[in-house]
Design an enzyme around this catalytic site. Structure first.
Site, PDB file in Angstrom:
ATOM      1  N   LYS A  81     -12.825  26.295 -16.639  1.00 22.89           N
ATOM      2  CA  LYS A  81     -11.976  26.060 -15.474  1.00 22.89           C
ATOM      3  C   LYS A  81     -12.569  24.944 -14.606  1.00 22.89           C
ATOM      4  CE  LYS A  81      -9.901  28.889 -11.755  1.00 22.89           C
ATOM      5  NZ  LYS A  81      -9.776  30.289 -11.278  1.00 22.89           N
ATOM      6  N   SER A 154      -4.769  31.393 -10.619  1.00 22.87           N
ATOM      7  CA  SER A 154      -5.581  30.175 -10.581  1.00 22.87           C
ATOM      8  C   SER A 154      -6.202  29.785 -11.912  1.00 22.87           C
ATOM      9  CB  SER A 154      -6.660  30.285  -9.500  1.00 22.87           C
ATOM     10  OG  SER A 154      -7.729  31.097  -9.899  1.00 22.87           O
ATOM     11  N   SER A 178      -6.951  36.450 -10.882  1.00 22.18           N
ATOM     12  CA  SER A 178      -6.727  35.155 -11.518  1.00 22.18           C
ATOM     13  C   SER A 178      -7.296  34.999 -12.915  1.00 22.18           C
ATOM     14  CB  SER A 178      -7.261  34.030 -10.627  1.00 22.18           C
ATOM     15  OG  SER A 178      -6.464  33.920  -9.475  1.00 22.18           O
TER      16      SER A 178
END
Length: 465
Positions: A81, A154, A178
């Site tokens: 990420k 997210s 998330s």
């Protein structure tokens, strides 16, 4: 090669690489070609690091040919990420204010992946600052199961890339759901570990006491192997827990002897029938596998889920103090609203929120002394569309219901494993989760492996890809 291998489980790919049947360079090149072919429509990658990934793959191949195997991840292409610092790639955290930021060192989890010999393909798109919505000036990932449907919160890029066969696994973060939301949306398995199990050093912060770093993959075994690589105490993060052995070789893929708590009222109140059917199938597998279903009464989650945005907002306001409000014009509306709400909250009101959180944490600890795990949905809505989600924006109670099964356990710090539990009539994925005692990631993954040993939901992939 690409057509045969891109959907393999991470550990199966590891076995092929370690046996010499697959070259780390060849599989990395194949995935880079697949990213180039498909990601223009999916938007899962914020940055593709082809040159450094191939250099890492060549190094892994040379080491393996000399008989040096660093770990089961050696030579396996994965991605992370875009809020984890990487000294060889920019880190934007889904924002425009950090565009072009180059960290001086890797986040601890990235450093541990590199030490294990993993090949880092690139950085994955995320919502602005890891809150709810993507920055309006940046592309949002598209769910490969249906572009009209939510790709999760997210860690959506991590979910999309792993589901579409653009990496074998990914790292995400979970502050209110998330990891679990995109795992459910993309038919993946995702783990929000115990708070502090994985170091947060070098990860852009949303809310320090709620942020959890964890793995996302195609099955529970892969999640456990990835966790074993990134978990453990980090001197750079004083909140990280002492290292603990996860006992991977000794984990029994069965429910024998496990007590699984079920609160039938909590699981059904406002929950779509399709998700309820998926949960019932999980319960059937638990019984058939020798586990025991125990009726429990969950502590009331309404206060902690209602409080979550304000709880998060206070901490986010502190995390963004250097750039907000001085650069407020560069923020998107959702993150601005969160920070403004946090800045306006009084100390007395925040203390009320903290006391409610402490009460809830204690109640969950007590409940988990009676059972090993608790079964829950990830969300009440089956595969929601973006249109459905837009309808929730002005309804605080609807928003609370959306996060009622996820955010309370960010507040309490208990680990949760999200895993597939079926599909809607339209063929869209559904997700369930197990909630466990603090430090029980091994038990959670054992339960996930027990489900996945006798089911094939997790083996289904987006059509047409």
């Amino acid at each position: 090669m690409e057509n045969e291998l891109h959907y393999l489980d991470m550990f199966d790919m590891s076995l092929l690489i370690r046996s010499g049947r697959v070259s780390p360079v060849d599989i990395t090149q194949a995935l880079l070609a697949r990213i180039e072919k498909l990601d223009g429509a999916l938007n899962s990658y914020a940055c593709v690091a082809a040159e450094s990934a191939l250099a890492q793959a060549r190094q892994a191949e040379a080491e393996l040919m000399r008989g040096k195997c660093r770990s089961p991840l050696h030579g396996v292409p994965i991605a992370v990420k875009d809020l984890f610092w990487t000294k060889d790639m920019p880190t934007t955290a889904g924002t425009t204010i950090h565009r072009g930021f180059m960290a001086q060192e890797d986040a601890t989890v990235v450093a541990r992946l590199k030490e294990a010999g993993a090949v880092i393909l690139g950085k994955l798109r995320m919502t602005e600052g890891a809150f709810a919505i993507h920055h309006p000036d940046l592309p949002a990932p598209n769910n490969p199961w249906g572009a009209a449907h939510w790709a999760g919160a997210s860690s959506s890029g991590s979910g999309v890339a792993t589901a579409a066969g653009l990496c074998f696994a990914a790292l995400g973060t979970d502050t209110g759901g998330s990891i679990r939301f995109p795992a459910a949306a993309n038919n993946l398995t995702g783990l929000k570990p115990t708070w502090g199990r994985v170091s947060r050093f070098g990860a852009f912060e949303l809310a320090a006491s709620l942020d959890h770093v964890g793995p996302m993959a195609r099955n529970a075994k892969d999640v456990l192997f990835l966790l074993s690589t990134i978990a453990g105490h980090d001197p750079k993060d004083s909140t990280s827990l002492p290292s603990a052995c996860l006992e991977i070789p000794g984990i029994d893929e069965s429910f024998k002897g496990l007590r699984v708590g079920v609160d039938e009222v909590w699981l059904s109140d406002g929950v779509d029938p399709a998700i309820q059917r998926g949960l019932q199938q999980i319960m059937d597998l638990i019984r058939q596998g020798g586990g025991k279903l125990v009726r429990v009464e969950m502590p009331d989650t309404r206060a902690v889920s209602s409080n979550w945005e304000r709880h998060c907002g206070v901490q986010t306001a502190l995390a963004h103090e250097a750039s907000y409000p001085s650069r407020a014009a560069e923020y998107g509306p959702a993150l601005s609203r969160l920070i403004d709400g946090g800045r306006e909250l009084s100390g007395v009101d925040y203390q009320r929120i903290l006391l409610a959180a402490q009460w809830f944490t204690g109640e969950v600890d007590a409940l988990l002394n009676e059972v090993d795990l608790v079964l829950a949905p990830v969300q009440p809505h089956a595969a929601p569309t973006y249109e459905q989600l837009a309808g929730l924006a002005s309804d605080p109670e609807a928003n609370r219901r959306l996060i009622q099964f996820t955010s309370p356990f960010n507040v309490s710090g208990h680990p949760c494993l999200s895993l597939p539990c079926g599909f809607t009539e339209q063929g869209l994925p559904l997700g369930a989760q197990f909630i466990g005692k603090k430090g029980s990631e091994g038990t959670l993954c054992r339960a996930g492996m027990a489900v996945q040993r006798v089911s094939d939901w997790h083996k289904q992939h987006p059509p047409g890809l």
